[in-house]
Design an enzyme around this catalytic site. Structure first.
Site, PDB file in Angstrom:
ATOM      1  CE  LYS A   1      -4.008  -1.892   1.170  1.00 46.30           C
ATOM      2  NZ  LYS A   1      -5.197  -2.283   0.185  1.00 46.30           N
TER       3      LYS A   1
ATOM      4  CE  LYS B   1      -9.869  -5.340  -3.743  1.00 43.82           C
ATOM      5  NZ  LYS B   1      -9.209  -3.610  -3.034  1.00 43.82           N
TER       6      LYS B   1
END
Length: 364
Positions: free
Chosen positions: A157, A269
């Site tokens: 990230k 997702k």
């Protein structure tokens, strides 16, 4: 992919609130999470089978709020049926929960949603190791630990620290995981490059990341900036994966989005795009346009992760260029549901001899 039975009637349905608590705060460019709202939809069939679906929400990212999701789940309970299509597309996590519970019942109520080698414990799925935002020192520790455990694909990230600082630790991670030894680095910006808090332009950042041998970047700009994303996808030396851009996009708009932006990858997702059937529609469209993909869990418990993993394994059986998947989030929570899912090295698998251990709240 369609359920065997589009509806099931005569069911006793319940909603169980089960907020998931993080082992340690999970930091992204959007927020810092210590807990997240989660509901389980439990369906008791008259013949004794019990199915379970999970409604997993990420505040600030999921289209439905906790309150809206709960109301939608309560409407499902009132109906006494499991019909995913009847749930508003604006509530993708709720629709996925209904779909999951239905598939679980159809599979016998033992969390065997699909019939494939992974679900039977005979195959594994290669996954990436995830490095969460933290201090540079702690991120390096995470990277070293993941490499020690056998991961060859690392995902990081980015987007909270100043970009110059992030380059320094990315270079350090690359020194631990050199491209020459088969290590792959992915980064996820969660739209952070839309912020103008430094002198770096988004394309300049992507050029620097490409120079480091980064494999791809997820969502460099906010989903609302379609014009900017289209320009980056066309000009970037670093392949771009769309993630948040897929949320809230339905029907023919999906094709128009991919035609306009022309990304190199999609990140699927199910909790954010409407379940496994919706993910399958995105996947089919992507492959028709020559766009590769991988699936990622969106902070679900092992219940949701299990469903996504079984579905992903089925898709990988037919994939022409399979990639490591983003399914390594099962160890993030202190109060997860104990399951047969295990991670060994960089592989996720199911141990059929290990039972599911359900919370006491599941028993009436």
């Amino acid at each position: 992919m369609k359920p065997k039975e589009p509806r099931m009637e005569g069911l006793e349905l319940r909603v169980i609130r089960h907020p998931l608590e993080f082992v340690q705060p999970a930091r992204t460019s959007r927020d810092v999470l210590t807990t997240k709202p989660t509901f389980f939809l439990v369906a008791q069939h008259p013949d004794g089978r019990r199915g379970c679906g999970e409604c997993s929400l990420i505040p600030g990212l999921s289209p439905e709020s906790e309150e809206i999701a709960l109301r939608a789940l309560q409407e499902v309970v009132k109906s006494g049926t499991l019909d995913p299509v009847s749930v508003s597309a604006q509530c993708p996590a709720v629709r996925f929960a209904v779909e999951m519970a239905l598939m679980d019942l159809e599979g016998g109520g033992a969390q065997l949603l699909l019939d494939n080698d992974f679900a039977r414990g005979q195959e594994s799925i290669k996954i990436n190791g995830l490095i969460w935002m933290n201090s540079p020192e702690h991120m390096m520790q995470q990277a070293a630990q993941l490499i020690h455990h056998g991961f060859k694909t690392l995902k990081m990230k980015i987007g909270v620290l100043p970009f110059v600082e992030e380059l320094v630790w990315l270079e350090a991670v690359r020194s631990l995981a050199p491209q020459s030894e088969g290590f792959t680095l992915r980064v996820d910006a969660n739209g952070a490059f839309s912020k103008s808090d430094d002198d770096w332009k988004p394309l300049q950042k992507l050029e620097k990341l490409a120079h480091l041998g980064v494999h791809s970047i997820e969502q460099p700009l906010l989903a609302s900036d379609r014009k900017g994303l289209a320009k980056l996808c066309a000009e970037s030396p670093l392949p771009i994966a769309l993630d948040e851009s897929l949320i809230g996009v339905f029907g023919e708009e999906r094709h128009r989005l991919l035609e306009a932006l022309q990304p190199q990858f999609l990140v699927l997702k199910p909790s954010l795009i409407g379940g496994l059937a919706a993910a399958g529609e995105w996947l089919t469209l992507a492959e028709s346009l020559g766009v590769n993909w991988w699936a990622t869990s969106a902070l679900e418990s092992n219940v949701g992760l299990n469903a996504i993993a079984q579905w992903t394994a089925g898709q990988l059986e037919h994939a022409t260029s399979p990639l490591p998947q983003g399914l390594g989030t099962g160890g993030l929570f202190t109060n997860n549901v104990d399951s047969p899912l295990v991670i060994e090295g960089e592989y996720l698998s199911i141990k059929p001899s290990t039972p599911w251990v359900w919370p006491n709240s599941f028993e009436q």
